[in-house]
Design a protein around this motif. Structure first.
Motif: not given
Length: 396
Positions: A126-145
């Motif tokens: 999943y290494r490449e997936y989470y490299e991309q996730m650094k960009i994808w997360l910023k495109k959400y209007d909110a993230c719920v943890y």
């Protein structure tokens, strides 16, 4: 609001993610919102609306790392052509979220992600997936943890998206756990009324700690006790191993001498809630979690709990003082395992201390009713959705 929730599996499928999204979706619909759930098609689902929630299902499986198969283009068209005010993706690493990630810029709806722990974060595949996730997360209007301190929220903070993060924990429904229970689960399952009832609730995935729970129970010196494992079939090997333990226990003279029973059952939701209420202690030596829903359900039923240090279980204990940690072995890949011998000592100490169990039960219940009911949590999600729609950002 017109709301879309996406989740890999949904009712009548059973599991933690399914239950969270069902609770939120049905309660938001009851508040007057137009709610749809996009999910995997199931042969046993012969309806398109359930309890006021519309269900749009697709014959798709897989994720961004394993690959996808099925009605991929149909799902993409559905998302791109939709007119939802808010789309909430529940859990990463599954197709309903992963197919959306490359399209986030093209989707006009406000977008919310509930990552649910990033279970593959430490996996090389999943290494490449989470490299991309650094960009994808910023495109959400909110993230719920679901936690203040777990791998998903820590990943977000490390990569500069904590300004879009909010904590909304899991919970349990007041309407479900506070009403009178009309099922005598002991009579139904032939559990002696004088038996100490240990309960474990978790699907046969092979990762819920069934084997550890059985071993801890069998090796402990508690007596006149029953271990009830409530689970639906997912992993054939786990299912067979649990039932084999149930059968061999039946013929084990040593266990008969101490009168210890093991029961492995799939129960209806109503029967499961009845089991929670009847249990003397909840035992949960799971191997991997994000924020275990079952711990909140134990609190709601006034049942003290023992759990491995998995997901944010320690944080839930800090919040509630409703249970205790089992000694836990941590592994580099993010998985954990109960230290069997040390966990036996913890179980035995609590078994022989009814006053402590009672104190934990009362503590957990009080904190649940104050902070962790689905009624309150649904309002938190509703407020969040209104916030992102209005381009505001106020802490809940």
């Amino acid at each position: 609001m017109k709301i879309l929730h996406t989740v890999e599996f949904y009712h009548p499928s059973v599991g933690g993610a399914q239950e969270v999204v069902r609770q939120l979706s049905e309660r938001l619909a009851q508040l007057g919102h137009d709610v749809t759930v996009a999910t995997t098609r199931l042969p046993e689902r012969d309806f398109t609306i359930f309890n006021g929630v519309k269900i749009k299902d697709f014959s798709i499986s897989g994720n961004a790392v394993r690959g996808f198969s099925g009605e991929i283009e149909r799902y993409k068209e559905f998302i791109l052509e939709s007119d939802f005010d808010v789309i909430m993706n529940y859990a990463a690493q599954q197709w309903t979220t992963d197919l959306m990630l490359p399209m986030l810029d093209k989707i006009p709806s406000k977008k919310v992600l509930v990552p649910c722990g990033f279970s593959g974060l430490y996996s090389s595949e999943y290494r490449e997936y989470y490299e991309q996730m650094k960009i994808w997360l910023k495109k959400y209007d909110a993230c719920v943890y679901l936690s203040n301190d777990y791998r998903d929220i820590n990943f977000a903070k490390k990569n500069g998206v904590d300004n879009k993060s909010i904590i909304i924990p899991n919970g349990a429904g007041e309407d479900e756990f506070s009403k009178k229970v009309n099922i005598d689960i002991r009579a139904k399952l032939k559990i002696p009324h004088n038996h100490f009832l240990l309960l474990h609730v978790g699907s046969h995935t092979g990762l819920k700690g069934h084997r550890e729970a059985i071993t801890i129970f069998k090796k402990s010196n508690i007596k006149d006790a029953t271990l009830l494992i409530v689970a639906n079939d997912i992993n054939v090997r786990c299912t067979l191993n649990c039932h084999l333990a149930e059968i061999t226990n039946h013929f084990c003279k040593l266990l008969h001498f101490t009168d210890k029973h093991i029961i492995v059952k799939f129960l209806s939701r109503e029967e499961t809630v009845a089991a929670y209420h009847e249990a003397d202690l909840f035992l949960f030596p799971s191997n991997i979690e994000c924020s275990p829903l079952v711990l909140f359900e134990a609190m709601a039923s006034k049942t003290p709990f023992l759990t491995t240090d998995v997901g944010n279980a320690k944080e839930i204990i800090d919040w509630s003082n409703g249970g205790e940690l089992l000694p836990t072995l941590q592994y580099l890949n993010g998985y954990v395992k109960a230290d069997i011998n040390a966990s036996i000592d913890v179980l035995q100490n609590l078994f022989y201390n009814p006053q402590k169990r009672q104190n934990l039960a009362i503590n957990g219940y009080k904190k649940w009713i104050l902070s962790f009911t689905w009624e309150k949590i649904t309002r938190d999600y509703e407020n969040l959705y209104f916030n992102v729609l209005n381009d505001g950002w106020n802490e809940l």
